[in-house]
Write a protein that holds these residues in place. Structure first.
Motif, mmCIF file in Angstrom:
data_model
loop_
_atom_site.group_PDB
_atom_site.id
_atom_site.type_symbol
_atom_site.label_atom_id
_atom_site.label_comp_id
_atom_site.label_asym_id
_atom_site.label_seq_id
_atom_site.Cartn_x
_atom_site.Cartn_y
_atom_site.Cartn_z
ATOM 1 N N GLU A 141 0.821 -1.223 0.000
ATOM 2 C CA GLU A 141 0.000 0.000 0.000
ATOM 3 C C GLU A 141 0.852 1.270 0.000
ATOM 4 O O GLU A 141 0.385 2.336 -0.384
ATOM 5 C CB GLU A 141 -0.964 -0.008 1.193
ATOM 6 N N LEU A 174 -12.803 -1.655 -5.684
ATOM 7 C CA LEU A 174 -13.154 -1.939 -4.293
ATOM 8 C C LEU A 174 -11.886 -1.971 -3.427
ATOM 9 O O LEU A 174 -11.822 -1.383 -2.338
ATOM 10 C CB LEU A 174 -13.900 -3.276 -4.201
ATOM 11 N N GLY A 175 -10.848 -2.629 -3.973
ATOM 12 C CA GLY A 175 -9.570 -2.701 -3.259
ATOM 13 C C GLY A 175 -8.949 -1.329 -3.081
ATOM 14 O O GLY A 175 -8.328 -1.027 -2.065
ATOM 15 N N LEU A 207 -10.595 1.498 -2.840
ATOM 16 C CA LEU A 207 -11.353 2.217 -1.803
ATOM 17 C C LEU A 207 -11.038 1.680 -0.408
ATOM 18 O O LEU A 207 -10.933 2.436 0.554
ATOM 19 C CB LEU A 207 -12.857 2.098 -2.088
ATOM 20 N N MET A 208 -10.847 0.351 -0.351
ATOM 21 C CA MET A 208 -10.637 -0.265 0.949
ATOM 22 C C MET A 208 -9.160 -0.297 1.372
ATOM 23 O O MET A 208 -8.840 -0.658 2.497
ATOM 24 C CB MET A 208 -11.177 -1.707 0.951
ATOM 25 N N TRP A 215 -6.876 -2.290 -0.055
ATOM 26 C CA TRP A 215 -6.334 -3.656 -0.121
ATOM 27 C C TRP A 215 -5.345 -3.737 -1.291
ATOM 28 O O TRP A 215 -5.748 -3.943 -2.437
ATOM 29 C CB TRP A 215 -7.470 -4.662 -0.339
#
Lengths: 213, 202
Positions: free
Chosen positions: B125, B154-155, B157-158, B160
């Motif tokens: 990250e 989605l990853g 935003l999260m 991941w």
């Protein structure tokens, strides 16, 4: 069993012999010229393509015989990275084209022999050479047939007893190379310091063997 | 200059006839000739040594691209004089020095890149969208490490993130015309080569 002729030692001008100990020319005259490549020679070339890969091409400079030619090139004012030595030229072609491309029986014979031995080989039309072959410096006013102008004095040439047949590691005089009408071919090997006699003999015999096949 | 370059080869037979002649004639011209020949002989030996070193460096530098190895020709093939041989020797020495420096510089960058790959794998990250290829770490092949979000947007935003390792170089054999002159169906190109051959012959 076929009776084999022995290779002959060419002459080297005395001043060159003193300047470059180890410089020599050996040659062998064989019947026939070039022709279409038979299927089995094409197969041999394909096998050689499979055996000879990129890493081997990169490592050529580490091998004693290709290195000896590179050094000699430097000694006579050539840059082997601009004008590759015969074995490096063939290896480069293999890497660029993905294989040794069959052209004619003579070209294929030279390719096989050069890659297997590392020795610099050339072929001349025996019917158009006079007397013994050798290596000397060009004389004032001398030129190379088919090439405009005179050769710079002192250019190293492969010559017969009458005229230059080609530059040492360079162009062949027009009409002195092997043509479709050639009935007898001279296979020549230029030996430099660091190239053993046995490698030179092997190179000539390999090429002759393919030509006779 | 390295010590080996300055070594004198013992028993050089090529010089013996001149030495003998020189002893007979005793002329200054012959001495000059002998000195020049010795100088040329020494320069040729130095050139041979430098060429070996350059060859070793060339091999060790693979697969790095874009390093200039050329030294330049002097209009041969001919017998070079002392000054010309010196030029060749000096050009080789310069080229060797420059190539070594370039390989060393790239080696440092590649070491940094290897460190970055390790850091990327540990904390993907922190290296969002960073891509490091094999070329960047001085290795052959087409593999690369790419820091990407798991499950797309989605990853992202999260948060991941992960490092994806590519599977290597594309196959050498791509889509190509068969001997019949028609393009193969996509599923045919995915078959092993034997299948393509049999298809072609049919």
């Amino acid at each position: 069993m076929r009776e084999e002729a022995a290779t002959e030692a060419g002459w080297v001008a005395p001043e060159l012999r003193e300047e470059f100990p180890g410089l020599a020319l050996r040659y062998l005259s064989v019947d026939g010229g070039s022709a279409r490549t038979p299927r089995h020679v094409k197969g041999r070339l394909a096998d050689l393509s499979n055996r000879f890969s990129g890493p081997q091409a990169i490592n050529l400079r580490h091998q004693p015989i290709p290195w000896a030619y590179r050094v000699f090139y430097r000694h006579i004012g050539l840059d082997p990275d601009e004008q590759p030595t015969p074995v490096e030229a063939v290896a480069l072609e293999r890497v660029k084209r993905g294989g040794f491309i069959s052209r004619s029986l003579l070209d294929d014979a030279l390719t096989i022999a050069i890659i297997e031995s590392g020795v610099a080989l050339r072929a001349f039309d025996a019917g158009r050479a006079e007397g013994r072959l050798g290596i000397r410096q060009s004389e004032p006013g001398e030129g190379l047939e088919g090439r405009p102008g005179e050769l710079p004095q002192g250019t190293l040439v492969i010559a017969d007893e009458a005229r230059p047949l080609g530059l040492l590691f360079g162009a062949i005089a027009a009409g002195r190379g092997v043509r479709p009408r050639t009935t007898r071919t001279i296979l020549t090997a230029v030996q430099v310091k660091g190239v053993p006699d046995i490698a030179v003999e092997e190179a000539i015999w390999l090429a002759a063997d393919v030509l006779r096949s | 200059m390295p010590e080996e370059v300055l070594e004198i080869e013992a028993g050089d037979s090529s010089l013996q006839p001149i030495e003998a002649l020189d002893a007979l004639l005793g002329g200054a011209g012959r001495v000059d000739l002998l000195t020049e020949r010795r100088a040329r002989h020494d320069l040729r030996r130095q050139i041979a040594l430098l060429e070996r070193r350059l060859g070793e460096l060339f091999t060790s530098a693979f697969p790095r691209q874009g390093i200039d190895w050329r030294v330049g020709a002097l209009g041969g093939p001919r017998v070079l004089g002392v000054a010309e041989l010196e030029r060749v020797r000096d050009a080789l020495a310069t080229r060797l020095h420059e190539a070594r420096a370039e390989v060393g510089r790239r080696g440092e960058i590649e070491a940094q890149n290897r460190g970055m790959v390790e850091a990327m794998i540990a904390e993907p990250e922190r290296y969002r969208w960073v891509l490091v290829s094999n070329e960047d770490v001085g290795e052959p092949g087409c593999r690369h490490w790419h820091s990407r979000p798991r499950w797309g947007i989605l990853g992202m935003l999260m948060g991941w993130w992960r490092v994806k390792l590519s599977s290597g170089c594309p196959l050498a054999r791509g889509l190509r015309l068969l001997q019949t002159g028609t393009w193969p169906a996509k599923r045919d190109t995915l078959r092993p080569p034997q299948s393509i051959v049999s298809l072609t012959l049919a």
